[in-house]
Scaffold this motif. Structure first.
Motif, PDB file in Angstrom:
ATOM      1  N   GLN A   1      98.041  19.985 -81.088  1.00 56.12           N
ATOM      2  CA  GLN A   1      96.619  20.035 -81.408  1.00 56.12           C
ATOM      3  C   GLN A   1      96.305  21.414 -81.952  1.00 56.12           C
ATOM      4  O   GLN A   1      96.670  22.428 -81.362  1.00 56.12           O
ATOM      5  CB  GLN A   1      95.774  19.756 -80.162  1.00 56.12           C
TER       6      GLN A   1
ATOM      7  N   TYR B   1      92.251  30.851 -77.542  1.00 54.63           N
ATOM      8  CA  TYR B   1      92.862  29.695 -78.196  1.00 54.63           C
ATOM      9  C   TYR B   1      93.460  30.060 -79.557  1.00 54.63           C
ATOM     10  O   TYR B   1      94.498  29.504 -79.940  1.00 54.63           O
ATOM     11  CB  TYR B   1      91.854  28.554 -78.303  1.00 54.63           C
TER      12      TYR B   1
ATOM     13  N   PHE C   1      89.929  23.043 -81.999  1.00 55.69           N
ATOM     14  CA  PHE C   1      89.249  23.043 -80.696  1.00 55.69           C
ATOM     15  C   PHE C   1      87.757  23.246 -80.899  1.00 55.69           C
ATOM     16  O   PHE C   1      87.324  23.971 -81.786  1.00 55.69           O
ATOM     17  CB  PHE C   1      89.811  24.134 -79.778  1.00 55.69           C
TER      18      PHE C   1
ATOM     19  N   GLY D   1      94.532  24.528 -72.588  1.00 58.92           N
ATOM     20  CA  GLY D   1      94.840  24.844 -73.973  1.00 58.92           C
ATOM     21  C   GLY D   1      96.324  24.733 -74.263  1.00 58.92           C
ATOM     22  O   GLY D   1      96.735  24.254 -75.324  1.00 58.92           O
TER      23      GLY D   1
ATOM     24  N   PHE E   1      95.991  27.791 -82.026  1.00 64.53           N
ATOM     25  CA  PHE E   1      94.977  26.948 -82.658  1.00 64.53           C
ATOM     26  C   PHE E   1      94.517  27.631 -83.946  1.00 64.53           C
ATOM     27  O   PHE E   1      94.508  28.865 -84.042  1.00 64.53           O
ATOM     28  CB  PHE E   1      93.773  26.770 -81.729  1.00 64.53           C
TER      29      PHE E   1
ATOM     30  N   THR F   1      92.013  17.014 -82.949  1.00 64.83           N
ATOM     31  CA  THR F   1      91.123  17.544 -81.921  1.00 64.83           C
ATOM     32  C   THR F   1      90.935  16.519 -80.815  1.00 64.83           C
ATOM     33  O   THR F   1      90.724  15.334 -81.079  1.00 64.83           O
ATOM     34  CB  THR F   1      89.750  17.945 -82.491  1.00 64.83           C
TER      35      THR F   1
END
Length: 525
Positions: free
Chosen positions: A208, A242, A211, A200, A247, A171
């Motif tokens: 990554q 996201y 979030f 994003g 994510f 993160t």
């Protein structure tokens, strides 16, 4: 025209002489990115520059123009920035002030011109999973005015594959408010939401997967009876966006904060006034907020994706208040793991996912390993600490450190990494020229170079950086080490340990690191 190629894991400086290396060989797994940097000198300023690459290759080439930034101060031996009392900063690449290439701007065909001192590019190859292992001969031609150079590139693709689903949790905390301000967008307009999407995309590019949902994504009001009402429509839009981008973990932001670093109690803002978080009024607010947050997540099927913060960086003076707050969060968010960047290990029972700084973990390893043995999870983080020889992701320390952060994740079996600064530049800060901004006006502390941000507000949207690219490379390496560990744990550990002996003891030569990566890839063939 002079030119040289450089590793993607070493800094390139505008004022340095070209090294004279004219070709490059890259080694990569499938479903991975690999690349190199190219520097050009002795070109008259404002000369048009163009880039060409033959069509037909199964490898996907991305071209970026490197942009240089100013490093005003060096990193301190312990943290923050260097002072004379620190002694000679032998751990930095250069003494400040100096300029270094970090932002990468997507290549704009027909709109590139030579700079006054030098010009530089970053070329990244994406290797699709479907590519057949083997050697691929590529050529990249750069033309400046009447001169052209052709860089021969060999990309050796191995059988190994980086899994599409991350096993490493990462993160980088972002500011949606800064996304609007930096790009002059009306907050919460469609333009703003498009910018949020593009940030994003940069995070996902670096693998990554986690979030956070910040406070400004929840609107708080009161009804005619004085009851708190919570509007999560902004949060819903960001979460949907996201999650659709890939994510997988929702990180609930801190529910409280300290008024000052040495404060013994935590406070919160209820939309109208500041309250002590563990007071009766603070508890009344938290009970309603946390209940609404849980209901919102459950209604959308997202509750099982949540990890939750309580209050950032608890230390000895405020630990008692932190225990009380943690119990409130556990009461209203049952079954949710509490994650925290911590300053002390004396919080047993209040935290499930411990996130010490890398140097603090090494100095308190026995205590944190005891928490792991008890079923807790250990991540790590960096910020304005540590300095000196310890790994961080700062502009005046070796770029390879950023990649090695995730080797550290594997070495110490830490399945997560956290950093506060994706785009947390201040209102007064030019992220390109002021990379060591004043952090605390009382103590006259300056953030170390680049700590406040990993991405840059470009004139056509957010730009990534060589540091963020190295986060991506390191995350890919982590996955490959993990796959090898499933087959031969001793070999995987030996390869990692040969380069990363500790968070403050590691191999700095990218060429030596690359030799070890080749051994890793060959072991997976």
């Amino acid at each position: 025209m002079k030119y040289s190629v450089y590793s993607a894991s070493e800094w390139v400086f505008p004022d340095a002489e070209c090294s004279g290396v004219h070709s490059v060989t890259l080694h990569s797994a499938r479903n991975a990115n690999t690349g190199f940097q190219l520097k050009l000198t002795d070109i008259p300023e404002h000369t048009p520059i163009s880039v060409s690459h033959p069509f037909g290759s199964p490898l996907i080439l991305e071209a970026y123009r490197l942009v240089d930034v100013m490093v005003e101060k060096n990193t301190g031996r312990v943290g923050f920035t260097w002072s004379e009392s620190d002694g000679e900063p032998e751990y930095v690449t250069r003494r400040a002030p100096f300029r270094v290439y970090d932002p990468i701007r997507p290549y704009r065909n027909g709109k590139e011109f030579a700079g006054a001192e030098a010009s530089a590019f970053y070329f990244c190859f994406h290797i699709p999973q479907s590519v057949v292992p083997g050697d691929y001969a590529e050529e990249i031609t750069v033309t400046a005015g009447d001169e052209s150079i052709t860089v021969p590139v060999t990309v050796r693709v191995y059988r190994a594959e980086v899994p599409p689903m991350e096993t490493l949790d990462v993160t980088n905390w972002f500011s949606v408010g800064n996304m609007a301000r930096s790009h002059k967008a009306e907050p919460w307009s469609e333009e703003h939401w498009e910018i949020i999407r593009r940030y994003g995309a940069l995070m996902r590019r670096a693998r990554q997967n986690t979030f956070w949902v910040t406070r400004d994504l929840t609107q708080v009001s009161k009804d005619e009876n004085g009851n708190y009402c919570f509007d999560f429509s902004r949060a819903k839009r960001l979460i949907e966006m996201y999650l659709d981008m890939g994510f997988t973990v929702i990180e609930g932001t801190q529910v409280a904060y300290r008024q000052g670093w040495n404060s013994e109690v935590f406070h919160l803002w209820d939309g109208e006034r500041e309250l002590q978080a563990t007071s009766i009024d603070g508890y009344a607010y938290l009970s309603r907020y946390l209940t609404a947050w849980r209901n919102f997540l459950e209604e959308n099927g997202w509750y099982d994706l949540l990890i939750q913060h309580v209050a950032d960086e608890p230390h000895d003076k405020c630990k008692n208040d932190y225990f009380r707050l943690s119990s409130i969060v556990r009461q209203y968010l049952p079954g949710v793991e509490i994650i925290e960047a911590v300053e002390i290990p004396d919080l047993a029972g209040a935290v499930d996912i411990w996130v010490p700084k890398d140097h603090y973990y090494e100095s308190h390893k026995e205590q944190y390993e005891a928490f792991r043995a008890a079923g807790n999870t250990i991540w790590f983080y960096t910020c304005c600490f540590p300095g000196g020889h310890f790994m961080n992701r700062l502009l005046d320390k070796p770029l390879i450190e950023v990649r090695y952060l995730h080797w550290g994740n594997f070495k110490y079996r830490m399945p997560g990494f956290l950093h506060w600064g994706l785009n947390h530049y201040y209102d007064f800060q030019d992220p390109f020229e002021n990379t060591t901004p004043l952090h605390d006006k009382v103590n006259i502390k300056y953030l170390p170079a680049g700590d406040s941000h990993l991405v840059y507000p470009g004139d056509d949207g957010p730009w990534s950086s060589m540091r963020l690219e190295n986060h991506c490379f390191g995350a890919q390496d982590y996955e490959l080490f993990s796959i090898l560990a499933g087959k031969d744990e001793a070999e995987a550990q030996s390869l990692c340990d040969s380069m990363v002996r500790a968070f403050d003891d590691f191999e700095k030569d990218p060429a030596v690191m690359e030799e070890t990566r080749i051994r890793l890839l060959e072991a997976l063939n």
